[in-house]
Design an enzyme around this catalytic site. Structure first.
Site, PDB file in Angstrom:
ATOM      1  N   ILE A 165      12.625 -40.106  -9.015  1.00 45.66           N
ATOM      2  CA  ILE A 165      13.822 -40.622  -8.352  1.00 45.66           C
ATOM      3  C   ILE A 165      14.004 -42.082  -8.752  1.00 45.66           C
ATOM      4  O   ILE A 165      13.180 -42.938  -8.421  1.00 45.66           O
ATOM      5  CB  ILE A 165      13.698 -40.492  -6.825  1.00 45.66           C
ATOM      6  CG1 ILE A 165      13.361 -39.049  -6.440  1.00 45.66           C
ATOM      7  CG2 ILE A 165      14.980 -40.939  -6.136  1.00 45.66           C
ATOM      8  CD1 ILE A 165      13.041 -38.862  -4.964  1.00 45.66           C
ATOM      9  N   GLU A 166      15.059 -42.357  -9.485  1.00 45.72           N
ATOM     10  CA  GLU A 166      15.287 -43.722  -9.942  1.00 45.72           C
ATOM     11  C   GLU A 166      16.780 -43.986 -10.059  1.00 45.72           C
ATOM     12  O   GLU A 166      17.609 -43.108  -9.786  1.00 45.72           O
ATOM     13  CB  GLU A 166      14.578 -43.976 -11.273  1.00 45.72           C
ATOM     14  CG  GLU A 166      14.782 -42.930 -12.352  1.00 45.72           C
ATOM     15  CD  GLU A 166      13.918 -43.200 -13.573  1.00 45.72           C
ATOM     16  OE1 GLU A 166      14.012 -44.293 -14.128  1.00 45.72           O
ATOM     17  OE2 GLU A 166      13.166 -42.296 -13.984  1.00 45.72           O
TER      18      GLU A 166
END
Length: 537
Positions: free
Chosen positions: A186-187
């Site tokens: 998750i970025e």
């Protein structure tokens, strides 16, 4: 530059058998050690140091607990990158396990998973041989971690706003690839997207509980960006949301890269270890409100590190082989739960001379190195290492007992006299192979002469339910069947076996070939493609 040597540690750790992967597992109480005369003397020395007002004794006493986990090496593979990386081939991949990235939302169907937005799951199975290569890796003793998300494209939880369909998508992914470990990368803007974060928590928690009930526990890792001080504020919120939402996290993997420190020559190892120490403190604090007071080693076992090997996206940052060796030592000393790298596709020197030039590439590191040098450093970690579980040999069916049947072979059966272009796939003795380069007469299953490489890569075994390849015509309107007797001139087209052919030159009584690939000196050129032929576009 001095080459880093692999860390010499025991290769007997199986991350998939790690008790921390079990959501219901709890850290057992450590057995009490008997006090030997040597330890008694050491205790007297420590007490003396404490009495003198020093801190050395406190630090030493605190560190004697030692790590409770053995670091697991699991490099990332960019699945859709060209050329395709043969992660199932031990000569190309020193690691036993790999993290395959990235599964994202299909651009045409937000709730359907795809590989990089470019391949459906079936498409990756057919065009990239992904399912077969995973099976080959497992047959050789390795396994995969399935990585969802990444910086590019849209992660499923972001694109799919239907919670039930999102849960079904995760469920289907885990089932199709028989996943034991899920990696949620998750970025970017997804780290702060509260709606998608909540959907992801609900869906992952549901699938994880289903797998646990079925006796197939699912370990879940979070992969998050990190600063030298630790996780960002948003990153801390992601972890907290997962824990409070009922997801049993195996750990948090931080991306020790692209720090943007502003230094002319940043010390990447120092920045990485600072980030890891900061994350350690944050995770300790995150577990406390849940009634879990973890020991320092227990927290370290829940932390992973993923550097970007070689040249980072930030021009000034370069993660060298010396940095890799230092990170590996840090991992062993502290019992870090996981060490990955982005990516094994890049673990090679760039071609040509790049002295003092910044090189950003998906297929080379941009630093001075030998091929697979970073992989070999991390492969020395105590997780499954190359050579364990017979990983250094490829399991080939009994040649004497295996007879290939054209009706059940998904690709053409290998022929001694055929000329194969690089990338051509064949079946031989129950195994699918792919040509590394153009070759003829080189038995795919035979060991190459000493000091040479095989012209073929092992893709994986033929499934018992597979069928013969279906040729695909590239022209229409050919209706005249080939017959013996007439003279055919160059350019004439005929049907033979229901497939279209075109005469290369004048020919008579020479039937078109049904042995694939059709030789270049055959009078008839096929006007169709065969599964297994390399794509030309």
């Amino acid at each position: 530059m001095d080459r880093a040597t692999p860390v010499a540690v025991r290769p007997d750790y199986d991350p998939l058998a790690d008790p921390l992967a079990d959501p219901d597992w709890q850290e057992p109480e450590q057995p009490r050690a008997r006090l030997s005369w040597t330890r008694l003397g050491l205790l007297v020395l420590i007490l003396g140091l404490l009495g003198a007002g020093g801190t050395l004794g406190v630090i030493h006493l605190r560190n004697t607990a030692g790590p409770t986990a053995k670091s697991w090496a699991v490099p990332y593979v960019d699945v859709t990158l060209t050329p395709t990386f043969q992660f199932q081939d031990p000569t190309a991949n020193p690691a036993n396990d790999v993290a395959l990235g990235f599964v994202v939302a299909d651009p045409k169907n937000a709730c359907s998973p795809s590989w990089g937005g470019a391949y459906t799951l079936d498409g990756a199975g057919n065009l990239l041989e992904l399912d077969r290569r995973i099976a080959q890796l497992r047959q050789a003793g390795g396994d995969i971690t399935l990585s969802l998300g990444g910086l590019n494209n849209s992660e499923l939880a972001v694109a799919c706003t239907d919670e039930e369909r999102l849960t079904a998508a995760y469920r289907d992914l885990v089932k199709r690839y028989d996943v034991k470990t899920l990696d949620l990368d998750i970025e970017g803007t997804a780290v702060a997207d509260q709606a998608s974060l909540q959907r992801r928590v609900t869906a992952v928690a549901a699938v994880q509980k289903e797998r646990a009930a079925a006796g197939k526990p699912l370990a879940v890792w979070l992969t998050l960006p990190v600063a030298p001080s630790g996780l960002t504020e948003d990153g801390v919120g992601v972890v907290r949301g997962m824990l409070e939402g009922g997801v049993a996290l195996r750990g948090v993997n931080v991306m020790t890269m692209d720090f943007n420190s502003g230094e002319a020559r940043p010390d990447m190892l120092a920045l990485s270890t600072s980030a890891l120490n900061g994350t350690h403190k944050q995770l300790s604090d995150l577990y406390l409100p849940l009634g879990q007071k973890l020991t320092s080693p227990q927290v370290w076992s829940r932390i992973g590190a993923t550097p970007m090997i070689g040249q980072n996206d930030v021009d000034a940052e370069r993660f060298t082989l010396d940095d890799a060796a230092g990170l590996a030592r840090f991992a062993v000393d502290n019992g870090l739960g996981r060490v990955s790298m982005w990516s094994i596709n890049r673990d090679a020197p760039c071609r040509g001379t790049f002295a003092n030039v910044v090189v950003h590439s998906n297929t080379c590191s941009g630093v001075d190195q030998d091929a697979l040098a970073f992989s070999k450093v991390f492969a020395g970690l105590p997780g499954k290492a190359a050579g364990s579980d017979n990983y250094d040999s490829v399991e080939i069916p009994n040649r004497a007992a295996t007879v290939d049947d054209p009706k059940t072979s998904p690709y053409p059966i290998w022929r001694m006299t055929a000329m194969y272009a690089g990338g051509y796939k064949v079946v031989w003795k129950g195994v699918v192979y792919e040509a590394k380069w153009a070759n003829s007469g080189q038995d795919p299953a035979a060991a190459p002469p000493a000091g040479t490489q095989s012209a073929w890569s092992v893709i994986g075994p033929v499934s018992p339910v597979e069928k013969a390849p279906r040729p695909v015509p590239v022209v229409t309107g050919v209706t005249d069947p080939w017959t013996a007797g007439p003279i055919y001139r160059r350019g004439d087209r005929v049907l033979f076996g229901g497939l279209p052919y075109e005469a290369r030159w004048t020919t008579k009584d020479e039937a078109p070939s049904m042995e694939f690939p059709v030789d270049a000196d055959d009078p008839w050129k096929p006007l169709f493609t065969i599964p297994g032929e390399p794509r030309t576009n």
